[in-house]
Scaffold this active site. Structure first.
Site, short mmCIF file in Angstrom:
data_model
loop_
_atom_site.label_atom_id
_atom_site.label_comp_id
_atom_site.label_asym_id
_atom_site.label_seq_id
_atom_site.Cartn_x
_atom_site.Cartn_y
_atom_site.Cartn_z
N VAL A 110 0.84 -1.20 0.00
CA VAL A 110 0.00 0.00 0.00
C VAL A 110 0.87 1.25 0.00
O VAL A 110 1.96 1.26 0.59
CB VAL A 110 -0.93 0.04 1.23
CG1 VAL A 110 -1.91 -1.13 1.21
CG2 VAL A 110 -0.14 0.03 2.53
N SER A 111 0.38 2.29 -0.65
CA SER A 111 1.09 3.57 -0.74
C SER A 111 2.46 3.34 -1.39
O SER A 111 2.51 2.74 -2.46
CB SER A 111 1.19 4.21 0.65
OG SER A 111 1.54 5.57 0.54
N LEU A 112 3.56 3.72 -0.75
CA LEU A 112 4.86 3.45 -1.38
C LEU A 112 5.05 1.93 -1.55
O LEU A 112 5.72 1.48 -2.48
CB LEU A 112 6.00 4.05 -0.54
CG LEU A 112 7.39 3.99 -1.19
CD1 LEU A 112 7.40 4.67 -2.57
CD2 LEU A 112 8.43 4.65 -0.29
#
Lengths: 362, 362
Positions: free
Chosen positions: A224-226
């Site tokens: 998730v995200s980075l």
């Protein structure tokens, strides 16, 4: 959420991450009571640490009463409050480190009594270090050759402990989870961010493949995200991964650098251990999937929110375009960053999709 | 929660029940998007029904994709949105009834695919009616003589479907749950409220005792709000109940009538089918534990919140005083009505306590 009295940084933080606190297990009560007390961002960490201490005391009382499952869940709650105390907080590095330590300690105290238990694993890493991880294998996940497993890959300033609510969605479908702290994450916050994160995941895979309780032919990854950049990149370079999911990750961070929130840019600089933001901007260009995905021969699911103000949805389209037929792209119109406002939609989708790709009978 | 544009009744409703929506499974996203649209209480039901329809459509799509666990949980989410659409809403009785019907239909569509499955039970009731209920037996709950079970008793204008998140806390501890609609509740909203609710619970017990999958010697009861009166009363009069928990229920409703919120008084009048509020005030005096508890010979746990503005904490002290040594009283200083702001504290406590009294090895 009443943020009228908070300063600009706090309001910015909340505008991006309020729903993340709730999605990942902070109670509405704590959010609605602690946040209005925050008048400046500097106070954020201390106020959340105070609340975390209350939650930790409750956990201790449950433990003393022999109520072990309740205590374990209460320790996770305390751990999450410590986690968000230090999340994207760089005002007082000593205090941030203290919150990290307490987060890990609280989680660890409850871990063996969670259902399924959270087993601490320490995978050797160069320099005498380890990748500390949390392996959880649900009762119903034991296949003929061991349990299928999903490696959970955190993003910037996130850690293994924050995956607690997400893990449950996999356990409910008979899938084990492994979450860990890579370089620049959690217990390894002092190690530099590593753009070629596939090397980290490969070391993790070496370990998981040697665990007879797991089926090494049925391991996937979700970030998730980075981590939504780390996971697709790892899928591309690590052939033992059977499938991967990226949620709201960048295709090329250099492209979106200017639009990132100030706290995120601060976090990237801190993770790269750069001297200044100009260096951070340069380093961010190394975070890129360009040229990595074109030959992808295993399935990739990309999930993104059209209302993601941190990583624009165009980044997801670029990932999908480069990965071609191997990639399925799902865009939720109402989704913000990490679709944290609609966990009830994207999490079951990701878990069902991975269950399918890992041949799990749900 | 932004309620600045809402009218007085809506603000009153939210001030009492906002945390209840969240505690019982409404997503923060739905709460934070639907509520600011409510300008007058009259609009409440329609706006929530619209949102419920969105959630139901998503459930249908998951079902069509063969994602059955996800679909089942999505149907529950839709069901809860329909439930709160009609909760304490008396502005448009036809619309309220329609929301009730859709709530039941959505829940029922997902029920068989929940984990554990939710089995619909219809217990015969005088007048050709039934007490419709939901029995859920977790895999890990099967003892030598069948599973221990907790009967969940709803309060005023609450129903079996609203217990979804609470049920999970029991299932995690190896305890089955049975929730049902008694007179003046849910599918039996047209039947008059029955102050001697132990007669209802006895009929339920007759049925549960005949189910070989359950251990009839290990059945307890837990009730919330007005159910926090029904459950202790049932424990007193129904010797087959091994233990009981009452959460934020009244000792004597006549004593607190004047201080009740307008919407609650409306609800009591509707449930008693009285002509006017004076009659409702009189009928409320029949809701009393006075003289019922003094001989109690099985354990009772009373949980109350010191900040309960609906049922003052003094009522809990009166219950405890009358029940004497059989009663344990736990008061949470920070708890509001039904301690819905601290479900993470009272629910595990109630479940652990009942597990202990029902000889469940947790």
């Amino acid at each position: 959420m009443n943020e009228s009295s908070a300063d600009a940084l706090t309001q910015e933080a909340l505008s991006h991450w309020y729903v993340r606190l709730l999605a990942n297990g902070v109670s509405y009560m704590d959010a609605s009571e602690v946040i209005p007390k925050v008048r400046s961002w500097r106070e954020w960490c201390r106020l959340w640490m105070d609340r975390a201490a209350v939650r930790e005391r409750e956990a201790r009382e449950m433990e003393e009463a022999g109520r072990m499952l309740s205590a374990a869940e209460a320790y996770v709650r305390a751990s999450l409050a410590y986690h968000f105390a230090q999340f994207v907080y760089h005002e007082d590095i000593e205090l941030k480190a203290e919150a990290q330590r307490r987060k890990v300690a609280a989680y660890q105290r409850g871990a063996p009594h969670l259902d399924p238990p959270a087993e601490r694993v320490e995978i050797p890493w160069p320099g005498g270090r380890t990748l500390p991880g949390v392996l959880r294998i649900p009762e119903g996940a034991k296949g003929e050759d061991g349990a299928p497993c999903v490696v959970l890959v955190a993003g910037l300033d996130s850690t293994k402990e924050e995956f607690y609510t997400l893990e449950g969605v996999f356990h409910a479908r008979g899938i084990a989870t492994f979450a860990f702290d890579g370089p620049a994450q959690g217990e390894n916050a002092d190690l530099q961010l590593q753009p070629d994160f596939e090397r980290v995941v490969s070391v993790v895979m070496d370990h998981l493949a040697g665990d007879a309780r797991l089926d090494s032919s049925r391991i996937g990854a979700l970030g998730v995200s980075l981590g939504g950049y780390y996971a697709p990149r790892s899928l591309a370079f690590e052939p033992r991964l059977k499938a991967g999911v990226g949620v709201c990750g960048p295709y090329d961070m250099g492209e979106i650098w200017e639009g990132l929130p100030a706290l995120t840019r601060q976090g990237v600089c801190a993770s790269f251990q750069t001297e200044n933001e100009e260096q951070g901007a340069l380093k961010s260009q190394e975070i890129s999937l360009r040229g990595c995905l074109s030959g992808l021969d295993r399935p990739l699911l990309i999930i993104h929110g059209a209302r993601d103000r941190l990583c624009p949805v165009e980044q997801a389209h670029k990932i999908a375009a480069e990965a071609g037929d191997s990639c399925e792209l799902v865009v939720y119109e109402e989704g913000v960053h990490v679709c944290n406002n609609i966990p009830f939609l994207w999490r079951p989708l990701a878990a069902d999709w991975l269950a399918d790709k890992l041949d799990v009978d749900t």
